[in-house]
Design an enzyme around this catalytic site. Structure first.
Site, short mmCIF file in Angstrom:
data_model
loop_
_atom_site.label_atom_id
_atom_site.label_comp_id
_atom_site.label_asym_id
_atom_site.label_seq_id
_atom_site.Cartn_x
_atom_site.Cartn_y
_atom_site.Cartn_z
N LYS A 129 19.56 4.45 10.54
CA LYS A 129 21.15 4.21 10.30
C LYS A 129 21.79 5.37 9.76
O LYS A 129 23.03 5.81 9.77
CB LYS A 129 21.42 3.02 9.66
CG LYS A 129 21.80 2.00 10.31
CD LYS A 129 20.65 1.24 11.14
CE LYS A 129 20.16 1.55 12.40
NZ LYS A 129 18.75 0.72 13.00
N HIS B 282 46.37 -8.83 11.13
CA HIS B 282 46.66 -7.97 12.23
C HIS B 282 47.28 -6.40 11.35
O HIS B 282 47.95 -6.69 10.50
CB HIS B 282 48.00 -8.57 12.84
CG HIS B 282 48.64 -7.54 14.07
ND1 HIS B 282 48.14 -7.30 15.17
CD2 HIS B 282 49.49 -6.75 13.73
CE1 HIS B 282 48.84 -6.45 15.83
NE2 HIS B 282 49.78 -6.34 14.99
N GLU C 175 12.52 3.40 31.23
CA GLU C 175 12.21 2.10 31.07
C GLU C 175 11.65 1.46 32.33
O GLU C 175 11.82 1.43 33.18
CB GLU C 175 13.69 1.59 30.91
CG GLU C 175 13.57 -0.10 30.98
CD GLU C 175 12.72 -0.85 29.96
OE1 GLU C 175 13.00 -0.42 28.76
OE2 GLU C 175 11.95 -1.71 30.24
N LYS D 184 0.76 -1.23 -0.05
CA LYS D 184 0.27 0.00 -0.06
C LYS D 184 0.86 1.32 0.10
O LYS D 184 0.39 2.52 -0.19
CB LYS D 184 -1.05 -0.11 1.14
CG LYS D 184 -0.48 -0.10 2.32
CD LYS D 184 -1.35 -0.44 3.52
CE LYS D 184 -1.07 -0.79 5.24
NZ LYS D 184 -0.51 0.23 5.79
N ARG D 185 2.16 1.25 0.29
CA ARG D 185 2.84 2.28 0.36
C ARG D 185 3.35 2.37 -1.23
O ARG D 185 3.65 1.64 -2.12
CB ARG D 185 4.35 1.95 1.09
CG ARG D 185 4.52 2.05 2.37
CD ARG D 185 5.75 2.20 2.70
NE ARG D 185 5.69 2.72 4.24
CZ ARG D 185 5.69 1.84 5.37
NH1 ARG D 185 5.81 0.30 5.07
NH2 ARG D 185 5.94 2.32 6.52
N HIS E 106 16.78 -9.09 8.76
CA HIS E 106 17.22 -10.21 8.14
C HIS E 106 16.62 -11.24 8.52
O HIS E 106 16.71 -12.42 7.64
CB HIS E 106 19.05 -10.16 8.50
CG HIS E 106 18.90 -9.82 9.84
ND1 HIS E 106 18.93 -8.58 10.61
CD2 HIS E 106 19.44 -10.58 11.00
CE1 HIS E 106 19.34 -8.64 11.65
NE2 HIS E 106 19.50 -9.90 12.03
N THR F 144 2.95 -8.60 6.23
CA THR F 144 2.40 -7.26 6.29
C THR F 144 3.10 -6.78 7.34
O THR F 144 2.81 -5.22 7.84
CB THR F 144 0.81 -7.27 6.49
OG1 THR F 144 0.68 -8.22 7.77
CG2 THR F 144 0.20 -7.61 5.18
N GLY G 179 7.95 -1.27 22.02
CA GLY G 179 7.96 -2.41 21.20
C GLY G 179 6.93 -2.11 19.80
O GLY G 179 6.37 -0.91 19.68
N GLY H 39 14.55 0.23 25.05
CA GLY H 39 14.97 -0.83 23.90
C GLY H 39 15.87 -0.44 22.86
O GLY H 39 16.45 0.69 23.13
#
Ligand code: FAD
Ligand code: NAD
Length: 464
Positions: free
Chosen positions: A53, A443, A201, A36-37, A320, A141, A270, A180
């Site tokens: 990110k 190294h 929290e 729907k996007r 992922h 979804t 959440g 979280g």
């Protein structure tokens, strides 16, 4: 086959859905993906992983310019913030990546249907006025932010992660409800850009479920970075005025109420499965008490030909994980042996430094009575970390005391999100800590800290 008839229709074009669509096309199925996007990529690309990110990187560079370069003998003066340009860069990154999926769909000849999908019968998906049919339909979804009773989100003063990724001004003060991943990532972004950030929290510690030592170190680290952490505290009500929000707080165990004013409040307690308007009830699709679609372990729902993957079926809400499920689901539909190894899925908190976790925690091993060995190595003793000036944190590997098999890995430190990957591969191959310890690591590299932690499991670390 008619234009509206497919072998596979996938509902949702997030990491679960779009990856499933590509694998489906690779396997030779005539495939459609409905979202729907207007842009593909789901929550992850549009309002999740990628924009967060992008802002984490930009805000990190801003902070480095302000305070991180002096140790290298570089003086640049106080950096100036152009928030509009920072946001435009973030939007550009999102735009490029979502367009990239359009390209991949074209390349794989996947039909992209834009609109809200509703299942009207098994194998029939209605979008607008058109009915599309398929032998196999996959629900992908995703999820949406979980609400907090009594706290009304307006995406202006009281925002979800979506609003927090698009503020037009740095708030003087930001209160985050929820310690979280979202709370700590986005709290870090706005703190670095100048906001006074308080994280509230409910539980006794932030990052619940993570390895205790990691949580302890992370708590110290976030406090040192300037986040105010109020744990074991619950928000009972909010009052929004024109320029600020007042939150009313109580100790989780009960006690005196206090109030806290801030410019903006981020609710990050959440996410919950998203199935609104899909028509699952009328088809009798089984869902659990929290609204997650129930599957049989092979992504099949209780309705023939209907499958579900990703955030909407629960488990770790990670892009992922959704992707792996999308691939495995399609391979199983094609009669192959699709499989997801849930024991070896890493999770990364992209703060600075990063926190990366994989497999079992020490607490879980103790609770299960497993005889385990612990190998730890601090970045302070790693030459590359010393050279780059990023010595915070450690690598911790947990292995079976009898077989030496790697059971878990927990890293807080520079590039932890990349470092964890070799241990994920090791776990996927059923490797022992000896296997990691005997692998040559270049190294100087921070990955040598992983090798040293593996050696430490065997009592043979070299550099501590
Ligand atoms: P989604 O990505 O939610 O996609 C579902 C899609 O389905 C949506 O595009 C939606 O429009 C569409 N849809 C829903 N209903 C219908 C319908 N009826 N008809 C048509 N289309 C429909 N995970 C990570 O692994 N790493 C991270 O760094 C990370 N950062 C995050 C940061 C934030 C701020 C947030 C909110 C989440 C983050 N996540 C991260 C979690 C990650 O975004 C989700 O786990 C992932 O997007 C789940 O993928 P999905 O395909 O199951 O669902
Ligand atoms: P989360 O489950 O990570 O954290 C929510 C926090 O809110 C928990 O610590 C919980 O104890 C607390 N909480 C719950 N109710 C509360 C209350 N009433 N008052 C105060 N605290 C309360 O959820 P999130 O941070 O909202 O993120 C949602 C999902 O998105 C997660 O499952 C996460 O996996 C995913 N995500 C992943 C990444 C990443 O991989 N880097 C980044 C962002 C989001």
């Amino acid at each position: 086959m008619a234009d509206s008839a497919f072998d596979v229709i996938i509902i949702g074009g997030g990491p679960g859905g779009y990856v499933a669509a590509i694998r489906s096309a690779q396997l030779g199925f005539k495939t459609a993906c409905v979202d729907k996007r207007p842009t593909l990529g789901g929550a992850c690309l549009n309002v999740g992983c990628i924009p967060s990110k992008a802002l984490l990187q930009s805000s990190h560079l801003f902070e480095q310019a302000a305070t991180g370069l002096a140790q290298h003998g570089i003086g640049v003066g106080a950096p100036k913030l152009d928030l509009a340009a920072m946001m435009a860069r973030k939007d550009g990154v999102v735009g490029d990546l979502t367009k990239g999926i359009d390209f991949l769909f074209k390349k794989n000849k996947i039909a992209r249907i834009e609109g809200a999908a509703k299942l009207t019968a098994p194998g029939t998906v209605r979008v607008g006025k058109t009915d599309y049919t398929a032998k196999h339909v996959v629900i992908a979804t995703g999820s949406e932010p979980a609400p907090l009773p009594g706290i009304a989100v307006d995406e202006r003063r009281i925002v979800t992660s979506t609003g927090a990724l698009a503020l037009t001004k740095v708030p003087k003060s930001l209160t985050v409800i929820g310690g979280g991943v979202i709370g700590l990532e986005l709290g870090s972004v706005w703190r670095r850009l100048g906001a006074e950030v308080t994280v509230i929290e409910y539980l006794p510690a932030i990052l619940p479920g993570m390895d205790g030592e990691v949580v302890k170190h992370a708590t110290r680290m976030f406090k040192k970075q300037g986040l105010t952490l109020k744990t074991a505290t619950r928000v009972v009500a909010a009052k929004t005025a024109k320029t600020e929000v007042t939150l009313f707080l109580e100790p989780a165990a009960g006690g005196a109420r206090e109030s806290l004013k801030s410019d903006v409040v981020l609710v990050a307690v959440g996410r919950k499965p998203f199935t609104d308007g899909l028509g699952l009830d009328s088809l009798g699709v089984a869902m659990d008490e929290r609204g997650f679609v129930k599957t049989d372990g092979h992504f099949k729902t209780n309705v023939d030909g209907l499958y579900a993957i990703g955030d909407v079926i629960g488990g770790a809400m990670l892009a992922h994980k959704a992707e792996e499920e999308g691939i495995a689901c399609m391979e199983l539909i094609a009669g192959q042996a699709g499989h997801v190894n849930y024991a070896a899925i890493p999770a990364v908190v992209y703060t600075h430094p990063e926190i990366a976790v994989l497999g079992r925690t020490e607490e879980a091993l103790k609770a299960d009575g497993v005889d385990y060995a612990v190998g730890k190595f601090p970045f302070l003793a790693n030459s590359r970390a010393k050279a780059t000036g990023e010595t915070e944190g450690f690598v911790k590997i947990l292995s079976d005391a009898k077989t030496d098999r790697v059971l878990g890995c927990h890293i807080l430190g520079p590039g932890a999100g990349e470092l964890i990957q070799e241990v994920a591969l090791a776990m996927e191959f059923g490797a022992a800590s000896e296997d990691i310890a005997r692998t040559s690591h270049a190294h100087p590299g921070t990955a040598e800290a992983v090798k040293e932690a593996a050696l430490a499991c065997l009592g043979r670390a070299i550099h501590v």
